[in-house]
Design a protein around this motif. Structure first.
Motif, PDB file in Angstrom:
ATOM      1  N   LEU A   1       3.815   5.740  -2.947  1.00 29.57           N
ATOM      2  CA  LEU A   1       5.146   6.300  -3.213  1.00 29.57           C
ATOM      3  C   LEU A   1       5.520   6.228  -4.692  1.00 29.57           C
ATOM      4  N   SER A   2       5.163   5.125  -5.347  1.00 30.31           N
ATOM      5  CA  SER A   2       5.596   4.929  -6.730  1.00 30.31           C
ATOM      6  C   SER A   2       4.931   5.902  -7.697  1.00 30.31           C
ATOM      7  N   ILE A   3       3.811   6.506  -7.295  1.00 29.83           N
ATOM      8  CA  ILE A   3       3.172   7.524  -8.133  1.00 29.83           C
ATOM      9  C   ILE A   3       4.091   8.735  -8.279  1.00 29.83           C
ATOM     10  N   ARG A   4       4.830   9.013  -7.204  1.00 31.53           N
ATOM     11  CA  ARG A   4       5.676  10.206  -7.163  1.00 31.53           C
ATOM     12  C   ARG A   4       7.146   9.924  -7.440  1.00 31.53           C
ATOM     13  N   LEU A   5       7.551   8.648  -7.352  1.00 29.18           N
ATOM     14  CA  LEU A   5       8.964   8.301  -7.523  1.00 29.18           C
ATOM     15  C   LEU A   5       9.137   7.390  -8.744  1.00 29.18           C
ATOM     16  N   PRO A   6       9.671   7.925  -9.831  1.00 29.42           N
ATOM     17  CA  PRO A   6       9.849   7.120 -11.057  1.00 29.42           C
ATOM     18  C   PRO A   6      10.717   5.881 -10.861  1.00 29.42           C
ATOM     19  N   ASP A   7      11.674   5.943  -9.924  1.00 29.16           N
ATOM     20  CA  ASP A   7      12.542   4.790  -9.686  1.00 29.16           C
ATOM     21  C   ASP A   7      11.765   3.587  -9.156  1.00 29.16           C
ATOM     22  N   LEU A   8      10.673   3.843  -8.483  1.00 27.69           N
ATOM     23  CA  LEU A   8       9.828   2.757  -7.987  1.00 27.69           C
ATOM     24  C   LEU A   8       8.798   2.333  -9.027  1.00 27.69           C
ATOM     25  N   ARG A   9       8.395   3.261  -9.866  1.00 26.78           N
ATOM     26  CA  ARG A   9       7.346   3.010 -10.850  1.00 26.78           C
ATOM     27  C   ARG A   9       7.728   1.908 -11.836  1.00 26.78           C
ATOM     28  N   LYS A  10       9.025   1.750 -12.064  1.00 26.47           N
ATOM     29  CA  LYS A  10       9.468   0.757 -13.044  1.00 26.47           C
ATOM     30  C   LYS A  10       9.162  -0.672 -12.605  1.00 26.47           C
ATOM     31  N   TYR A  11       8.882  -0.873 -11.309  1.00 29.99           N
ATOM     32  CA  TYR A  11       8.574  -2.211 -10.812  1.00 29.99           C
ATOM     33  C   TYR A  11       7.076  -2.538 -10.881  1.00 29.99           C
ATOM     34  N   LYS A  12       6.271  -1.554 -11.234  1.00 27.65           N
ATOM     35  CA  LYS A  12       4.828  -1.781 -11.349  1.00 27.65           C
ATOM     36  C   LYS A  12       4.557  -2.573 -12.622  1.00 27.65           C
ATOM     37  N   ILE A  13       3.801  -3.655 -12.503  1.00 25.52           N
ATOM     38  CA  ILE A  13       3.534  -4.514 -13.652  1.00 25.52           C
ATOM     39  C   ILE A  13       2.633  -3.816 -14.657  1.00 25.52           C
TER      40      ILE A  13
ATOM     41  N   VAL B   1       0.843  -1.193   0.000  1.00 21.41           N
ATOM     42  CA  VAL B   1       0.000   0.000   0.000  1.00 21.41           C
ATOM     43  C   VAL B   1       0.881   1.246   0.000  1.00 21.41           C
ATOM     44  N   ALA B   2       1.911   1.238   0.844  1.00 23.32           N
ATOM     45  CA  ALA B   2       2.858   2.364   0.873  1.00 23.32           C
ATOM     46  C   ALA B   2       3.555   2.517  -0.468  1.00 23.32           C
ATOM     47  N   LEU B   3       3.899   1.379  -1.084  1.00 22.05           N
ATOM     48  CA  LEU B   3       4.558   1.398  -2.388  1.00 22.05           C
ATOM     49  C   LEU B   3       3.643   1.993  -3.457  1.00 22.05           C
ATOM     50  N   ASP B   4       2.344   1.700  -3.371  1.00 15.46           N
ATOM     51  CA  ASP B   4       1.386   2.261  -4.331  1.00 15.46           C
ATOM     52  C   ASP B   4       1.371   3.787  -4.276  1.00 15.46           C
TER      53      ASP B   4
ATOM     54  N   PRO C   1       1.979  -0.156 -15.045  1.00 18.20           N
ATOM     55  CA  PRO C   1       2.289   1.192 -14.547  1.00 18.20           C
ATOM     56  C   PRO C   1       1.280   2.268 -14.944  1.00 18.20           C
ATOM     57  N   GLN C   2       0.375   1.942 -15.839  1.00 21.02           N
ATOM     58  CA  GLN C   2      -0.616   2.930 -16.262  1.00 21.02           C
ATOM     59  C   GLN C   2      -1.782   3.036 -15.278  1.00 21.02           C
ATOM     60  N   THR C   3      -1.888   2.092 -14.336  1.00 18.27           N
ATOM     61  CA  THR C   3      -2.999   2.108 -13.373  1.00 18.27           C
ATOM     62  C   THR C   3      -2.483   2.022 -11.946  1.00 18.27           C
ATOM     63  N   TYR C   4      -3.077   2.825 -11.076  1.00 20.25           N
ATOM     64  CA  TYR C   4      -2.747   2.819  -9.652  1.00 20.25           C
ATOM     65  C   TYR C   4      -4.035   2.828  -8.835  1.00 20.25           C
ATOM     66  N   PRO C   5      -4.056   2.089  -7.735  1.00 23.81           N
ATOM     67  CA  PRO C   5      -5.271   2.077  -6.908  1.00 23.81           C
ATOM     68  C   PRO C   5      -5.421   3.383  -6.137  1.00 23.81           C
ATOM     69  N   SER C   6      -6.642   3.852  -6.045  1.00 20.81           N
ATOM     70  CA  SER C   6      -6.929   5.054  -5.263  1.00 20.81           C
ATOM     71  C   SER C   6      -7.376   4.643  -3.864  1.00 20.81           C
ATOM     72  N   LEU C   7      -7.444   5.613  -2.981  1.00 20.30           N
ATOM     73  CA  LEU C   7      -7.930   5.346  -1.631  1.00 20.30           C
ATOM     74  C   LEU C   7      -9.374   4.852  -1.670  1.00 20.30           C
ATOM     75  N   GLY C   8     -10.135   5.381  -2.615  1.00 22.57           N
ATOM     76  CA  GLY C   8     -11.519   4.948  -2.776  1.00 22.57           C
ATOM     77  C   GLY C   8     -11.647   3.504  -3.216  1.00 22.57           C
ATOM     78  N   MET C   9     -10.611   2.961  -3.850  1.00 23.49           N
ATOM     79  CA  MET C   9     -10.604   1.550  -4.236  1.00 23.49           C
ATOM     80  C   MET C   9     -10.120   0.666  -3.086  1.00 23.49           C
ATOM     81  N   MET C  10      -9.231   1.204  -2.260  1.00 25.14           N
ATOM     82  CA  MET C  10      -8.655   0.418  -1.166  1.00 25.14           C
ATOM     83  C   MET C  10      -9.617   0.246   0.002  1.00 25.14           C
ATOM     84  N   VAL C  11     -10.321   1.311   0.359  1.00 23.98           N
ATOM     85  CA  VAL C  11     -11.179   1.277   1.550  1.00 23.98           C
ATOM     86  C   VAL C  11     -12.249   0.187   1.482  1.00 23.98           C
TER      87      VAL C  11
END
Length: 274
Positions: A65-77, A60-63, A79-89
């Motif tokens: 952080l990776s929106i703001r840090l390109p170095d982490l984004r490369k590990y997203k399978i 969850v923290a990685l989700d 990368p065009q989609t990220y979960p929002s808080l509204g999806m997590m809750v």
């Protein structure tokens, strides 16, 4: 005849077993020190939910952080989609509901009819490793058959399994986002295998932790350098890329962990991250 060598071999086996046991004895002593909690009807639910959230939170923290840090984004399978808080809750709310309303009554009945016995001695380390591996292989086979059946029979898919496929791009908290039938089926598979093998309670706890951790990793949506499929050689383990492709394409990669059943049944598809 010189009998000294066989005599030493015979003596070494109990000593080695004692050493294997001793390495886990401090851990088991720590667990049994909490015996009132361990034997409580509330413990299985607390253990399951706490372990689940503990494995989910780093992703969850990685989700976020990776929106703001390109170095982490490369590990997203994906990368065009990220979960929002509204999806997590909703995922968290559903998990709490399932644990309180569905899992707790079952564990209470189990506590009432079959109280847990806590032996004084810890299991031997090789025994733990072997039984955890066997439990994982059995669970993998059981879930593969269940999963394949619930995709091949349209009524089963629409009635019981479709809810788990709400998210095409998975994230950690979607691991337990499923129907009541699916949750209970997988819970039954996870519980029955240690029972059939006669596992020590510590072995059972370790298997549950490993099983929950691997399942969360499968749904994490990340292909990290230390991901399990990178540690297991020869492509024997599918991991997050393997399961992410299943959610994306629906018609392949039905086994949760290993790849051999999908390869044998002709349902294996190479993950797109590879």
């Amino acid at each position: 005849m010189n009998c000294s060598l066989p005599h030493r071999v015979l003596l070494s086996s109990p000593m080695e077993g004692q050493q294997d046991r001793l390495c886990l004895q401090p851990l088991w002593d720590f667990v049994t020190a909490k015996e009132p909690l361990i034997k409580s009807p509330f413990f299985p639910v607390l253990f399951s939910f706490t372990a689940y959230m503990a494995f989910c939170l780093p992703y969850v923290a990685l989700d976020f952080l990776s929106i703001r840090l390109p170095d982490l984004r490369k590990y997203k399978i994906q990368p065009q989609t990220y979960p929002s808080l509204g999806m997590m809750v909703p995922c968290i709310i559903q998990s709490v509901y399932h644990h309180v309303v569905l899992i707790f009554p079952v564990t209470f009945l189990h506590w009432y009819w079959r109280p847990m016995d806590l032996p004084a001695r810890a299991p031997e380390l090789p025994e733990v490793l072997l039984q955890v591996a066997v439990c994982l292989l059995l669970f993998d086979f059981e879930y593969f058959l269940w999963h394949l059946l619930h995709h091949k029979v349209p009524w089963l898919y629409k009635t019981f399994h479709k809810v788990h496929h709400k998210h095409v791009s998975t994230f950690a908290l979607t691991t337990q986002y499923s129907s009541v039938w699916e949750l209970r089926s997988l819970g039954f598979f996870a519980a029955i295998n240690p029972l059939l093998l006669g596992c020590h309670p510590l072995t059972e706890m370790i298997f549950f932790l490993v099983n929950i951790g691997l399942s969360v990793e499968d749904h994490s949506g990340y292909d990290l350098p230390w991901s399990t499929h990178r540690l297991v050689p020869f492509g024997l383990y599918g991991g997050a890329p393997h399961h992410d492709l299943h959610h994306l394409k629906f018609k392949s990669n039905y086994a949760p962990y290993f790849t051999h059943w999908d390869k044998l049944f002709g349902t294996f598809t190479e993950s797109h991250s590879n």
